[in-house]
Enzyme design. Structure first.
Site, PDB file in Angstrom:
ATOM      1  N   MET A  30      63.932  47.066 -19.417  1.00 16.23           N
ATOM      2  CA  MET A  30      63.554  47.065 -17.954  1.00 16.23           C
ATOM      3  C   MET A  30      62.546  48.615 -17.779  1.00 16.23           C
ATOM      4  O   MET A  30      62.320  48.684 -16.796  1.00 16.23           O
ATOM      5  CB  MET A  30      64.792  47.381 -17.073  1.00 16.23           C
ATOM      6  CG  MET A  30      65.646  46.197 -17.213  1.00 16.23           C
ATOM      7  SD  MET A  30      66.652  45.785 -15.792  1.00 16.23           S
ATOM      8  CE  MET A  30      67.635  47.163 -16.099  1.00 16.23           C
ATOM      9  N   ALA A  32      60.962  52.137 -18.058  1.00  8.98           N
ATOM     10  CA  ALA A  32      61.455  53.631 -18.208  1.00  8.98           C
ATOM     11  C   ALA A  32      61.800  54.043 -19.551  1.00  8.98           C
ATOM     12  O   ALA A  32      63.159  54.411 -19.716  1.00  8.98           O
ATOM     13  CB  ALA A  32      62.368  53.936 -17.090  1.00  8.98           C
ATOM     14  N   LEU A  33      61.096  53.741 -20.554  1.00 17.01           N
ATOM     15  CA  LEU A  33      61.424  53.738 -21.894  1.00 17.01           C
ATOM     16  C   LEU A  33      61.838  55.261 -22.560  1.00 17.01           C
ATOM     17  O   LEU A  33      60.913  56.203 -22.043  1.00 17.01           O
ATOM     18  CB  LEU A  33      60.348  53.184 -22.867  1.00 17.01           C
ATOM     19  CG  LEU A  33      60.030  51.985 -22.361  1.00 17.01           C
ATOM     20  CD1 LEU A  33      58.676  51.218 -23.689  1.00 17.01           C
ATOM     21  CD2 LEU A  33      61.202  50.846 -22.439  1.00 17.01           C
ATOM     22  N   HIS A  37      65.078  52.845 -26.511  1.00 15.10           N
ATOM     23  CA  HIS A  37      64.176  51.883 -26.805  1.00 15.10           C
ATOM     24  C   HIS A  37      63.204  52.079 -27.806  1.00 15.10           C
ATOM     25  O   HIS A  37      62.978  51.001 -28.475  1.00 15.10           O
ATOM     26  CB  HIS A  37      63.406  51.481 -25.439  1.00 15.10           C
ATOM     27  CG  HIS A  37      64.072  51.663 -24.126  1.00 15.10           C
ATOM     28  ND1 HIS A  37      64.253  52.580 -23.129  1.00 15.10           N
ATOM     29  CD2 HIS A  37      64.861  50.641 -23.620  1.00 15.10           C
ATOM     30  CE1 HIS A  37      64.941  52.188 -21.930  1.00 15.10           C
ATOM     31  NE2 HIS A  37      65.316  51.210 -22.544  1.00 15.10           N
ATOM     32  N   GLY A 147      70.637  47.264 -27.741  1.00 12.17           N
ATOM     33  CA  GLY A 147      71.335  48.462 -28.051  1.00 12.17           C
ATOM     34  C   GLY A 147      72.769  48.336 -27.944  1.00 12.17           C
ATOM     35  O   GLY A 147      73.469  47.773 -27.256  1.00 12.17           O
ATOM     36  N   GLN A 153      77.355  44.069 -23.090  1.00 16.28           N
ATOM     37  CA  GLN A 153      76.200  43.243 -23.007  1.00 16.28           C
ATOM     38  C   GLN A 153      75.636  42.447 -24.334  1.00 16.28           C
ATOM     39  O   GLN A 153      75.418  41.261 -24.261  1.00 16.28           O
ATOM     40  CB  GLN A 153      75.094  43.967 -22.446  1.00 16.28           C
ATOM     41  CG  GLN A 153      73.756  43.298 -22.468  1.00 16.28           C
ATOM     42  CD  GLN A 153      72.575  44.386 -21.752  1.00 16.28           C
ATOM     43  OE1 GLN A 153      72.683  44.556 -20.439  1.00 16.28           O
ATOM     44  NE2 GLN A 153      71.831  44.853 -22.662  1.00 16.28           N
ATOM     45  N   SER A 185      69.663  57.157 -21.523  1.00 14.13           N
ATOM     46  CA  SER A 185      69.602  55.951 -20.474  1.00 14.13           C
ATOM     47  C   SER A 185      68.413  56.447 -19.453  1.00 14.13           C
ATOM     48  O   SER A 185      68.211  57.477 -19.218  1.00 14.13           O
ATOM     49  CB  SER A 185      70.899  56.095 -19.645  1.00 14.13           C
ATOM     50  OG  SER A 185      70.613  55.188 -18.624  1.00 14.13           O
TER      51      SER A 185
HETATM   52  P1  AMP Z   1      67.465  48.835 -20.651  1.00 13.80           P
HETATM   53  O1  AMP Z   1      65.866  49.043 -20.434  1.00 13.80           O
HETATM   54  O2  AMP Z   1      68.335  49.636 -20.051  1.00 13.80           O
HETATM   55  O3  AMP Z   1      67.863  47.262 -20.074  1.00 13.80           O
HETATM   56  O4  AMP Z   1      67.824  48.621 -21.999  1.00 13.80           O
HETATM   57  C1  AMP Z   1      66.971  47.777 -22.937  1.00 13.80           C
HETATM   58  C2  AMP Z   1      67.532  47.707 -24.298  1.00 13.80           C
HETATM   59  O5  AMP Z   1      67.481  48.933 -24.881  1.00 13.80           O
HETATM   60  C3  AMP Z   1      69.093  47.336 -24.365  1.00 13.80           C
HETATM   61  O6  AMP Z   1      69.190  46.435 -25.637  1.00 13.80           O
HETATM   62  C4  AMP Z   1      70.005  48.695 -24.272  1.00 13.80           C
HETATM   63  O7  AMP Z   1      71.048  48.453 -24.924  1.00 13.80           O
HETATM   64  C5  AMP Z   1      69.045  49.372 -25.195  1.00 13.80           C
HETATM   65  N1  AMP Z   1      69.064  50.877 -25.102  1.00 13.80           N
HETATM   66  C6  AMP Z   1      69.207  51.446 -23.900  1.00 13.80           C
HETATM   67  N2  AMP Z   1      69.837  52.672 -24.280  1.00 13.80           N
HETATM   68  C7  AMP Z   1      69.698  52.757 -25.500  1.00 13.80           C
HETATM   69  C8  AMP Z   1      70.311  53.972 -26.147  1.00 13.80           C
HETATM   70  N3  AMP Z   1      70.493  55.125 -25.758  1.00 13.80           N
HETATM   71  N4  AMP Z   1      70.497  53.655 -27.766  1.00 13.80           N
HETATM   72  C9  AMP Z   1      69.932  52.397 -28.256  1.00 13.80           C
HETATM   73  N5  AMP Z   1      69.635  51.395 -27.609  1.00 13.80           N
HETATM   74  C10 AMP Z   1      69.630  51.619 -26.006  1.00 13.80           C
END
Ligand code: AMP
Length: 253
Positions: A30, A32-33, A37, A147, A153, A185
């Site tokens: 989503m 905001a990397l 990510h 992740g 999820q 996060s």
């Molecule tokens: P998001 O943008 O938060 O929806 O996350 C996108 C992907 O990145 C998802 O598969 C998350 O589980 C993974 N992700 C988010 N935070 C982390 C983290 N700290 N370590 C590993 N993977 C992550």
């Protein structure tokens, strides 16, 4: 790095990659990397010929409209990180592109999705599974990277790909943490400096408490609002709030 905004444009490119026998790795995000990510992108880079990141803030998985509106958006910085990680292509669809028939069709799971985070965020996992199903169908990747930070999820997406005989292999990736243990996060930027100082205690207590009830008690005593702490099979899962920011994490036991 190429940017693609429509399904039609991607399908044309996909045909050329397919004809050339190239394997495709998908990293749904989503935006905001952060380094979490990036670690998914790097793993995909090592394992696949073509790395596609999708950047889509999915409105249907937000149970609170203010959370959706306030979700951090950092497009320029995201591009730099993806370029450095060797990402080939970013898919940035509009809401209309992803939901041509609104929410008439959804993917719903009836057990695990109602537990843990699902019990506190109604409809959240239906939103997640629906958008991930769409992305898997659109991108047609050989592998998709998720992740372990979002462990529930990950389990649900794995279950969905099995239940619907999808071809994409789901690849789990370890949680990336700050040096003080806080799981990275996109929402962490919303923590005030006091909240940020307290936040690493969440991981520390999840790891060290002898049982879930004790972890909950210790967290409450420090000022966390606890949504849940639960021990399930070999993992401990938790979700807490600091002010308006919700943090989730999980550890193996
Ligand atoms: P998001 O943008 O938060 O929806 O996350 C996108 C992907 O990145 C998802 O598969 C998350 O589980 C993974 N992700 C988010 N935070 C982390 C983290 N700290 N370590 C590993 N993977 C992550």
């Amino acid at each position: 790095m190429k940017t693609v905004q429509t399904v039609a444009e991607w399908r044309q490119l996909h045909a050329t990659y397919h004809a050339a026998g190239k394997s495709i790795g998908l990293v749904p995000t989503m935006g905001a990397l952060h380094a979490g990510h990036v670690s998914l992108c790097e793993k995909a880079r090592r394992e696949c010929d073509v790395v596609v990141v999708t950047l889509f803030v999915n409105p249907t998985q937000f149970d609170e409209s203010t959370d959706f509106e306030n979700y951090p958006r950092t497009d320029e910085a995201d591009r730099e990180k993806m370029t450095t990680a060797g990402v080939d292509l970013v898919f940035v669809p509009s809401v209309a592109e992803m939901y041509p028939s609104g929410s008439d069709y959804t993917v719903q799971e009836n057990e695990l999705s109602r537990d843990l985070c699902g019990a506190h965020r109604l409809g959240h996992f239906t939103g997640v599974l629906t958008v991930v199903m769409k992305l898997l169908q659109i991108i047609g990747a050989d592998r998709a990277y998720f992740g372990e930070k979002d462990y529930q999820q990950l389990q649900l997406i794995r279950g969905m790909t099995k239940a619907f005989f999808l071809d994409t292999e789901i690849v789990p990736c370890p949680t990336i943490r700050e040096s003080d243990g806080l799981a990275m996060s996109s929402r962490n930027v919303r923590l005030s400096s006091e909240e940020r100082a307290l936040a690493p205690q969440f991981y520390a207590i999840l790891k060290s408490a002898p049982d879930a009830a004790m972890a909950e008690q210790q967290l409450r005593a420090l000022g966390f609002v606890v949504d849940y702490i639960e021990d399930k099979t070999d993992r401990r899962f938790g979700a807490v709030r600091l002010g308006s920011t919700r943090l989730i994490d999980n550890v193996s036991r």
